[in-house]
Design a protein around this motif. Structure first.
Motif, PDB file in Angstrom:
ATOM      1  N   CYS A  67      42.959  41.335  38.987  1.00 44.56           N
ATOM      2  CA  CYS A  67      43.181  39.874  38.596  1.00 44.56           C
ATOM      3  C   CYS A  67      44.476  39.474  39.610  1.00 44.56           C
ATOM      4  N   ILE A  68      44.826  39.903  40.322  1.00 45.26           N
ATOM      5  CA  ILE A  68      46.167  39.112  41.515  1.00 45.26           C
ATOM      6  C   ILE A  68      44.818  39.455  42.670  1.00 45.26           C
ATOM      7  N   THR A  69      44.760  40.517  43.367  1.00 43.71           N
ATOM      8  CA  THR A  69      44.177  40.652  44.641  1.00 43.71           C
ATOM      9  C   THR A  69      42.656  39.646  44.670  1.00 43.71           C
ATOM     10  N   PRO A  70      43.454  39.167  46.199  1.00 46.39           N
ATOM     11  CA  PRO A  70      42.242  38.118  46.328  1.00 46.39           C
ATOM     12  C   PRO A  70      41.159  38.318  47.063  1.00 46.39           C
ATOM     13  N   ALA A  71      40.008  38.198  47.467  1.00 47.89           N
ATOM     14  CA  ALA A  71      38.803  39.506  47.262  1.00 47.89           C
ATOM     15  C   ALA A  71      39.288  39.301  48.907  1.00 47.89           C
TER      16      ALA A  71
ATOM     17  N   PRO B 238      38.519  33.338  45.746  1.00 50.12           N
ATOM     18  CA  PRO B 238      38.750  33.671  44.333  1.00 50.12           C
ATOM     19  C   PRO B 238      39.104  35.350  44.121  1.00 50.12           C
ATOM     20  N   SER B 239      39.298  35.647  43.403  1.00 53.41           N
ATOM     21  CA  SER B 239      40.267  37.193  42.203  1.00 53.41           C
ATOM     22  C   SER B 239      39.194  38.375  43.235  1.00 53.41           C
TER      23      SER B 239
ATOM     24  N   GLU C 287      32.075  38.686  38.523  1.00 55.41           N
ATOM     25  CA  GLU C 287      30.677  37.444  37.928  1.00 55.41           C
ATOM     26  C   GLU C 287      29.974  38.024  39.482  1.00 55.41           C
ATOM     27  N   GLN C 288      29.853  38.204  40.720  1.00 54.82           N
ATOM     28  CA  GLN C 288      28.539  38.133  41.029  1.00 54.82           C
ATOM     29  C   GLN C 288      28.635  40.260  41.533  1.00 54.82           C
ATOM     30  N   LEU C 289      28.625  40.627  41.904  1.00 49.55           N
ATOM     31  CA  LEU C 289      28.396  42.275  41.326  1.00 49.55           C
ATOM     32  C   LEU C 289      27.190  43.008  40.375  1.00 49.55           C
ATOM     33  N   ASP C 290      28.210  42.107  39.224  1.00 53.20           N
ATOM     34  CA  ASP C 290      28.017  42.125  37.774  1.00 53.20           C
ATOM     35  C   ASP C 290      28.847  43.679  36.696  1.00 53.20           C
TER      36      ASP C 290
ATOM     37  N   LYS D 253      38.295  45.258  33.150  1.00 57.04           N
ATOM     38  CA  LYS D 253      38.078  43.920  32.061  1.00 57.04           C
ATOM     39  C   LYS D 253      39.419  43.159  32.609  1.00 57.04           C
ATOM     40  N   TYR D 254      39.398  42.095  32.094  1.00 57.49           N
ATOM     41  CA  TYR D 254      40.066  41.252  32.329  1.00 57.49           C
ATOM     42  C   TYR D 254      41.320  41.206  31.142  1.00 57.49           C
TER      43      TYR D 254
END
Length: 147
Positions: free
Chosen positions: A57-61, A18-19, A26-29, A34-35
């Motif tokens: 938005c384009i950086t892989p986690a 995921p990005s 989504e995981q850290l709330d 912003k998207y």
């Protein structure tokens, strides 16, 4: 995978790569980031990665493992706003504020490099952050007051 966000260590799921934006929201709330466009063109999703404004938005986690990430939520320290947040608030520069997190984090990185900044340095340094309300003149004026 473990990541450091706002000086805290987290363990996150990275199935499907995921990005960073997805992980933050989504995981850290941490929903302050912003998207916007999903293409790194608007700046709404910028966070600081090792002090560098980075489009989440384009950086892989997986690309930020072992790095320090700062989101808009991480700027406030001991009940005090960051000087960039303070001046932008005092000057009432934002209207809808959707761009605010990315604008603020970009400005933080910019002002940590050099103070005071010329108007041209502010314009160039803030390039890549789009404000739908077109409050650019107010943003530039406010950032000019940071010394």
């Amino acid at each position: 995978m473990r990541i450091n966000v706002n000086d805290k260590e987290y363990t996150v799921e990275v199935d499907g790569n995921p990005s960073l934006l997805e992980v933050l929201r989504e995981q850290l709330d941490l929903t302050g980031t912003k998207y916007g466009c999903g293409e790194a063109a608007c700046g709404a999703c910028k966070v600081l990665v090792n002090g560098v404004p980075t489009p989440s938005c384009i950086t892989p986690a997986t690309a930020v493992q072992g790095k320090s990430i700062v989101t808009i939520e991480g700027l406030e320290k001991e009940g005090s706003l960051h000087p960039v947040q303070q001046v932008l608030l005092e000057e009432d520069v934002f209207q809808c504020s959707y761009c605010a997190p990315g604008m603020i984090l970009t400005a933080v990185a910019l002002t940590e490099k050099k103070k005071p900044l010329s108007r041209q340095e502010i314009v160039e340094g803030m390039n890549g952050n789009i404000c739908r309300c077109c409050t650019y003149p107010q943003i530039i004026d406010a950032l000019s007051k940071i010394s």
